[in-house]
Design a protein around this motif. Sequence first.
Motif, PDB file in Angstrom:
ATOM      1  N   ALA A  70      -6.416  -7.472  -5.011  1.00  0.00           N
ATOM      2  CA  ALA A  70      -6.155  -8.672  -5.803  1.00  0.00           C
ATOM      3  C   ALA A  70      -7.410  -9.147  -6.513  1.00  0.00           C
ATOM      4  O   ALA A  70      -7.383  -9.543  -7.673  1.00  0.00           O
ATOM      5  CB  ALA A  70      -5.609  -9.774  -4.905  1.00  0.00           C
ATOM      6  N   ALA A  71      -8.536  -9.107  -5.810  1.00  0.00           N
ATOM      7  CA  ALA A  71      -9.784  -9.591  -6.402  1.00  0.00           C
ATOM      8  C   ALA A  71     -10.393  -8.562  -7.354  1.00  0.00           C
ATOM      9  O   ALA A  71     -11.388  -8.842  -8.013  1.00  0.00           O
ATOM     10  CB  ALA A  71     -10.784  -9.934  -5.301  1.00  0.00           C
TER      11      ALA A  71
ATOM     12  N   PRO B  17      -3.315 -11.395  -0.041  1.00  0.00           N
ATOM     13  CA  PRO B  17      -4.635 -11.525  -0.679  1.00  0.00           C
ATOM     14  C   PRO B  17      -5.434 -12.679  -0.093  1.00  0.00           C
ATOM     15  O   PRO B  17      -6.650 -12.691  -0.176  1.00  0.00           O
ATOM     16  CB  PRO B  17      -4.303 -11.819  -2.142  1.00  0.00           C
ATOM     17  CG  PRO B  17      -2.901 -11.386  -2.338  1.00  0.00           C
ATOM     18  CD  PRO B  17      -2.222 -11.498  -1.012  1.00  0.00           C
ATOM     19  N   ARG B  18      -4.745 -13.664   0.516  1.00  0.00           N
ATOM     20  CA  ARG B  18      -5.462 -14.807   1.087  1.00  0.00           C
ATOM     21  C   ARG B  18      -5.669 -14.616   2.588  1.00  0.00           C
ATOM     22  O   ARG B  18      -5.670 -15.574   3.355  1.00  0.00           O
ATOM     23  CB  ARG B  18      -4.697 -16.099   0.797  1.00  0.00           C
ATOM     24  CG  ARG B  18      -4.691 -16.431  -0.690  1.00  0.00           C
ATOM     25  CD  ARG B  18      -3.810 -17.617  -0.988  1.00  0.00           C
ATOM     26  NE  ARG B  18      -4.425 -18.858  -0.542  1.00  0.00           N
ATOM     27  CZ  ARG B  18      -3.842 -20.055  -0.685  1.00  0.00           C
ATOM     28  NH1 ARG B  18      -2.647 -20.135  -1.245  1.00  0.00           N
ATOM     29  NH2 ARG B  18      -4.439 -21.134  -0.257  1.00  0.00           N
TER      30      ARG B  18
ATOM     31  N   GLN C 211      -6.492  -7.930  -0.246  1.00  0.00           N
ATOM     32  CA  GLN C 211      -7.386  -8.912  -0.864  1.00  0.00           C
ATOM     33  C   GLN C 211      -8.298  -8.237  -1.892  1.00  0.00           C
ATOM     34  O   GLN C 211      -8.533  -8.767  -2.972  1.00  0.00           O
ATOM     35  CB  GLN C 211      -8.221  -9.603   0.209  1.00  0.00           C
ATOM     36  CG  GLN C 211      -9.086 -10.707  -0.347  1.00  0.00           C
ATOM     37  CD  GLN C 211     -10.194 -11.131   0.594  1.00  0.00           C
ATOM     38  OE1 GLN C 211     -10.216 -10.773   1.773  1.00  0.00           O
ATOM     39  NE2 GLN C 211     -11.129 -11.892   0.072  1.00  0.00           N
TER      40      GLN C 211
ATOM     41  N   THR D 225      -8.264 -14.011   4.394  1.00  0.00           N
ATOM     42  CA  THR D 225      -9.392 -14.703   5.044  1.00  0.00           C
ATOM     43  C   THR D 225      -8.983 -16.101   5.505  1.00  0.00           C
ATOM     44  O   THR D 225      -9.381 -16.550   6.568  1.00  0.00           O
ATOM     45  CB  THR D 225     -10.624 -14.825   4.134  1.00  0.00           C
ATOM     46  OG1 THR D 225     -10.194 -15.196   2.842  1.00  0.00           O
ATOM     47  CG2 THR D 225     -11.386 -13.524   4.048  1.00  0.00           C
ATOM     48  N   GLU D 226      -8.162 -16.778   4.698  1.00  0.00           N
ATOM     49  CA  GLU D 226      -7.715 -18.114   5.093  1.00  0.00           C
ATOM     50  C   GLU D 226      -6.745 -18.030   6.272  1.00  0.00           C
ATOM     51  O   GLU D 226      -6.823 -18.805   7.226  1.00  0.00           O
ATOM     52  CB  GLU D 226      -7.023 -18.816   3.921  1.00  0.00           C
ATOM     53  CG  GLU D 226      -7.991 -19.315   2.879  1.00  0.00           C
ATOM     54  CD  GLU D 226      -7.296 -19.707   1.587  1.00  0.00           C
ATOM     55  OE1 GLU D 226      -6.770 -20.825   1.511  1.00  0.00           O
ATOM     56  OE2 GLU D 226      -7.260 -18.882   0.651  1.00  0.00           O
TER      57      GLU D 226
ATOM     58  N   HIS E  29      -9.541 -19.677  -7.772  1.00  0.00           N
ATOM     59  CA  HIS E  29      -9.463 -19.047  -6.459  1.00  0.00           C
ATOM     60  C   HIS E  29      -9.621 -17.548  -6.674  1.00  0.00           C
ATOM     61  O   HIS E  29      -8.741 -16.903  -7.224  1.00  0.00           O
ATOM     62  CB  HIS E  29      -8.101 -19.380  -5.842  1.00  0.00           C
ATOM     63  CG  HIS E  29      -8.035 -19.132  -4.363  1.00  0.00           C
ATOM     64  ND1 HIS E  29      -8.431 -17.951  -3.793  1.00  0.00           N
ATOM     65  CD2 HIS E  29      -7.625 -19.914  -3.332  1.00  0.00           C
ATOM     66  CE1 HIS E  29      -8.256 -18.034  -2.482  1.00  0.00           C
ATOM     67  NE2 HIS E  29      -7.776 -19.213  -2.173  1.00  0.00           N
ATOM     68  N   LEU E  30     -10.791 -17.003  -6.244  1.00  0.00           N
ATOM     69  CA  LEU E  30     -11.083 -15.597  -6.548  1.00  0.00           C
ATOM     70  C   LEU E  30     -10.131 -14.628  -5.852  1.00  0.00           C
ATOM     71  O   LEU E  30     -10.008 -13.488  -6.270  1.00  0.00           O
ATOM     72  CB  LEU E  30     -12.519 -15.256  -6.161  1.00  0.00           C
ATOM     73  CG  LEU E  30     -13.622 -15.898  -6.988  1.00  0.00           C
ATOM     74  CD1 LEU E  30     -14.959 -15.290  -6.633  1.00  0.00           C
ATOM     75  CD2 LEU E  30     -13.352 -15.743  -8.464  1.00  0.00           C
ATOM     76  N   ALA E  31      -9.455 -15.077  -4.784  1.00  0.00           N
ATOM     77  CA  ALA E  31      -8.505 -14.181  -4.136  1.00  0.00           C
ATOM     78  C   ALA E  31      -7.169 -14.169  -4.883  1.00  0.00           C
ATOM     79  O   ALA E  31      -6.285 -13.396  -4.571  1.00  0.00           O
ATOM     80  CB  ALA E  31      -8.292 -14.588  -2.675  1.00  0.00           C
ATOM     81  N   GLN E  32      -7.022 -15.072  -5.859  1.00  0.00           N
ATOM     82  CA  GLN E  32      -5.790 -15.095  -6.656  1.00  0.00           C
ATOM     83  C   GLN E  32      -6.134 -15.086  -8.154  1.00  0.00           C
ATOM     84  O   GLN E  32      -5.822 -16.036  -8.878  1.00  0.00           O
ATOM     85  CB  GLN E  32      -4.986 -16.355  -6.334  1.00  0.00           C
ATOM     86  CG  GLN E  32      -4.496 -16.395  -4.904  1.00  0.00           C
ATOM     87  CD  GLN E  32      -4.100 -17.796  -4.502  1.00  0.00           C
ATOM     88  OE1 GLN E  32      -4.941 -18.614  -4.175  1.00  0.00           O
ATOM     89  NE2 GLN E  32      -2.812 -18.083  -4.544  1.00  0.00           N
ATOM     90  N   PRO E  33      -6.790 -14.012  -8.595  1.00  0.00           N
ATOM     91  CA  PRO E  33      -7.260 -14.020  -9.989  1.00  0.00           C
ATOM     92  C   PRO E  33      -6.126 -14.064 -11.014  1.00  0.00           C
ATOM     93  O   PRO E  33      -6.337 -14.509 -12.136  1.00  0.00           O
ATOM     94  CB  PRO E  33      -8.054 -12.709 -10.112  1.00  0.00           C
ATOM     95  CG  PRO E  33      -7.796 -11.931  -8.896  1.00  0.00           C
ATOM     96  CD  PRO E  33      -7.106 -12.765  -7.897  1.00  0.00           C
ATOM     97  N   TRP E  34      -4.937 -13.620 -10.600  1.00  0.00           N
ATOM     98  CA  TRP E  34      -3.825 -13.632 -11.552  1.00  0.00           C
ATOM     99  C   TRP E  34      -3.389 -15.049 -11.920  1.00  0.00           C
ATOM    100  O   TRP E  34      -2.674 -15.252 -12.882  1.00  0.00           O
ATOM    101  CB  TRP E  34      -2.634 -12.844 -10.988  1.00  0.00           C
ATOM    102  CG  TRP E  34      -2.097 -13.440  -9.729  1.00  0.00           C
ATOM    103  CD1 TRP E  34      -1.144 -14.407  -9.621  1.00  0.00           C
ATOM    104  CD2 TRP E  34      -2.482 -13.121  -8.399  1.00  0.00           C
ATOM    105  NE1 TRP E  34      -0.925 -14.705  -8.304  1.00  0.00           N
ATOM    106  CE2 TRP E  34      -1.722 -13.938  -7.528  1.00  0.00           C
ATOM    107  CE3 TRP E  34      -3.405 -12.221  -7.834  1.00  0.00           C
ATOM    108  CZ2 TRP E  34      -1.866 -13.881  -6.145  1.00  0.00           C
ATOM    109  CZ3 TRP E  34      -3.527 -12.172  -6.456  1.00  0.00           C
ATOM    110  CH2 TRP E  34      -2.783 -12.990  -5.628  1.00  0.00           C
TER     111      TRP E  34
ATOM    112  N   ASP F  55     -16.029 -18.111   2.129  1.00  0.00           N
ATOM    113  CA  ASP F  55     -15.066 -17.322   2.901  1.00  0.00           C
ATOM    114  C   ASP F  55     -13.706 -17.259   2.210  1.00  0.00           C
ATOM    115  O   ASP F  55     -13.115 -16.201   2.090  1.00  0.00           O
ATOM    116  CB  ASP F  55     -14.866 -17.921   4.296  1.00  0.00           C
ATOM    117  CG  ASP F  55     -16.058 -17.666   5.184  1.00  0.00           C
ATOM    118  OD1 ASP F  55     -16.984 -16.985   4.714  1.00  0.00           O
ATOM    119  OD2 ASP F  55     -16.073 -18.139   6.329  1.00  0.00           O
ATOM    120  N   PHE F  56     -13.198 -18.422   1.794  1.00  0.00           N
ATOM    121  CA  PHE F  56     -11.852 -18.439   1.223  1.00  0.00           C
ATOM    122  C   PHE F  56     -11.871 -18.144  -0.271  1.00  0.00           C
ATOM    123  O   PHE F  56     -10.822 -17.941  -0.870  1.00  0.00           O
ATOM    124  CB  PHE F  56     -11.188 -19.799   1.455  1.00  0.00           C
ATOM    125  CG  PHE F  56     -11.102 -20.202   2.891  1.00  0.00           C
ATOM    126  CD1 PHE F  56     -11.242 -19.267   3.905  1.00  0.00           C
ATOM    127  CD2 PHE F  56     -10.865 -21.528   3.247  1.00  0.00           C
ATOM    128  CE1 PHE F  56     -11.162 -19.639   5.238  1.00  0.00           C
ATOM    129  CE2 PHE F  56     -10.785 -21.904   4.575  1.00  0.00           C
ATOM    130  CZ  PHE F  56     -10.941 -20.967   5.564  1.00  0.00           C
TER     131      PHE F  56
END
Lengths: 424, 303
Positions: A104-105, A385-386, A101, A388-389, B51-56, B267-268
Amino acid sequence: MTSRFTRRMATRLGLAAGLALAGAAYAQAQTTLRIFTGGQQRPDVMRQIVDGYMKANPNVKVEVEVGGATSEQQQQYLNTVLASKDSALDLILIDVIRPAQWAAAQWAEPLDAYLGAEKDAIMARYLPAYRAANIVNGKVIALPYFADAQFLYYRKDLLEKHGLQPPKTWDELKDAARKIMTAEGNANLRGFETAGAPIEGTVCTYLVPLWGSGEEMLKDGKLNLATAAAKKPFELWADLKAANVTPPNLAEIPTDRIRQNMQAGNLIFGMTWGYVWNRLQNDADSTVKGKIGVVPLPGFTADKQATCIGGWQVAVSAFSKNKAEAAKLARYLSSPEVAKQQAILASHLPVFPGVYTDAEVLKANPWFEQALPVVQSARARPVTPRYTEVSEIMRTNMNAFLAGTKTADQALGDMTNRLGAIFR
Amino acid sequence: MSDAIRHRLTPLEKSERRLGFAMLAPAFLLLAAVVLYPIAELIRNSFHFNHLAQPWMGTPFVGFENYVKALGDDRFHEAVWHTLLYILVTVPGAVVIGLGLALLANQPFRVKWPVRLGLLLPWALPLVFAGLIFRWFFEYNQGIANAMLRGLGFEPLNWLTSPGLAFFAICLAIIWKSSSFVALVLLAGLQTIPKSFYEAAEVDGATKWQQFREITLPMLRPAIFVALIFRTITAIQTFDIPYAMTNGGPGNSTETLAMYIHKTTIDFLDLGYGSALAVLMFLVSAVITSLYLRHTRRDPGRH
């Protein structure tokens, strides 16, 4: 009037400039690094370690910031700090589930450039699981600080008293717990506890029995929960609950409560992490000093034992203003000397195989001898990368099941639906 | 009409008017920066994927996709339902208890400060502290609630891990926390009622209950309305107390809308969807508030 005013102004400006210059000179001589760690990762030990580092590097000042007790509480805070690109933190201790994660961030500064030509040699020293967890898409995202896995802690004195061996299967554990609970007749004595509150650790409460029945949660990146094994964890915990081996409030229990209950002498078996050993042996209020044994977790059959891999890594914040100095400190924190220090002071499992057999380490933690194969065979929670979800879906459904508000079918169904949307 | 007015303005009036606007500007700009800009940004975000966890993935415009997703999201429906339940129980609960407290505090005590302090303390306590304190009360092993049950010879209850009991425990904490605010508002209202009304009623032989029903309650209506509006708006935003007591558990059975928004966003890191949920919550609270306001306007004879 005007001239006096300008003169006064000039003096003030001069003073300010002087101060700024002095400040700059001071900053050059002294770099302040701020490292973030969780309340449960022994910040006191971290402080001792960085004290040593500051003595050897007088130009560096290290401040330790302590955050939430559980992994997801820490991440909640870090999400707000890092999403706003705050440079206040230079180094951050992160859970083994996070590097994907963070990569990715783009929150972690890749360390490849700082490791230079030695990169491969440095990474080769670690246990393979930690090497793999910290390299994402070929880049070193963080360096391992300590390893971890779940073990079965048990009351050696009580098992010996009732002529029992440490259990190798869940059935043996159930029978042993019931036998001891009946014979002792102590209303406060509980049989077995694992994390059941909606926290990160509860993800492993689902995964360990799943792996133990020989299945994986993901296959080729696709969700694999339509198997008979996917129900096994629910059946196991329901069975232990029906036998009154787990307490009625299991759904309320976070990781550290297991340690507290064990420490107070109220628990026979606990499924928990490496740090617990040191606390049980050394805390002033521990009632079970010298009465605890640690073995690998049971399986459905004695030959199929599984456990969740844990552990903490040092990442350098991508927003740090002192990345070079921070990377140096990260390398120090991820060294065999520090691993040994942590093993002795906090029973943190080393990330270097060689440290497990160190005489001083073994003296403080006799059970480390059997711990290395457990850590080596421990498995990773899903890498995404997800995460946390993913974690939230698994732990809330597990929690709802343990609380009795969802049946196994409902919990598994909801879990499958929501996870299916992520692992498409 | 406005043209006519502007036409009639003298140069002096015009310059006064400009000065007026100039003096309002700083306040307006500040308000714009801290209220209007964030709301505009929130609405803009709600129409984007972010969605910051999927910046691409970038932040493409997705139209109403986030809103459509919310309408089909069970967890959103459940969170709305839980929030409504909290409103339905804790708003009347706090008003009834708050009224009792206000009447008590309005008694002619010789020393007034202990009563007033008792009223102020729960209100001054941060919400999350109140949540933690009540969590300790209701904890299975160490909690005082189960200690009392055991003392009375009953089996302890899973207060925080069974949905019905957890809902009850949370409502109790919210009512305890918020009734003192209601009491303060109502106490102010009580003190505007002239003593002579009660003296006259006394002379006419009215009982205490009649005095309460015929004088106190009608005179207190505006204050009760104010309290209701404020309490309802804060109830729509219920977050801290359930967050500290159960964190939405067991499962998601005590999760409120504000908690789901927090979870989605913080969180997400799903800012797009979280923003859409926040906009929906904003709409719900605007609708409820306007219903109240309409009701107060329909009731002109009571002032």
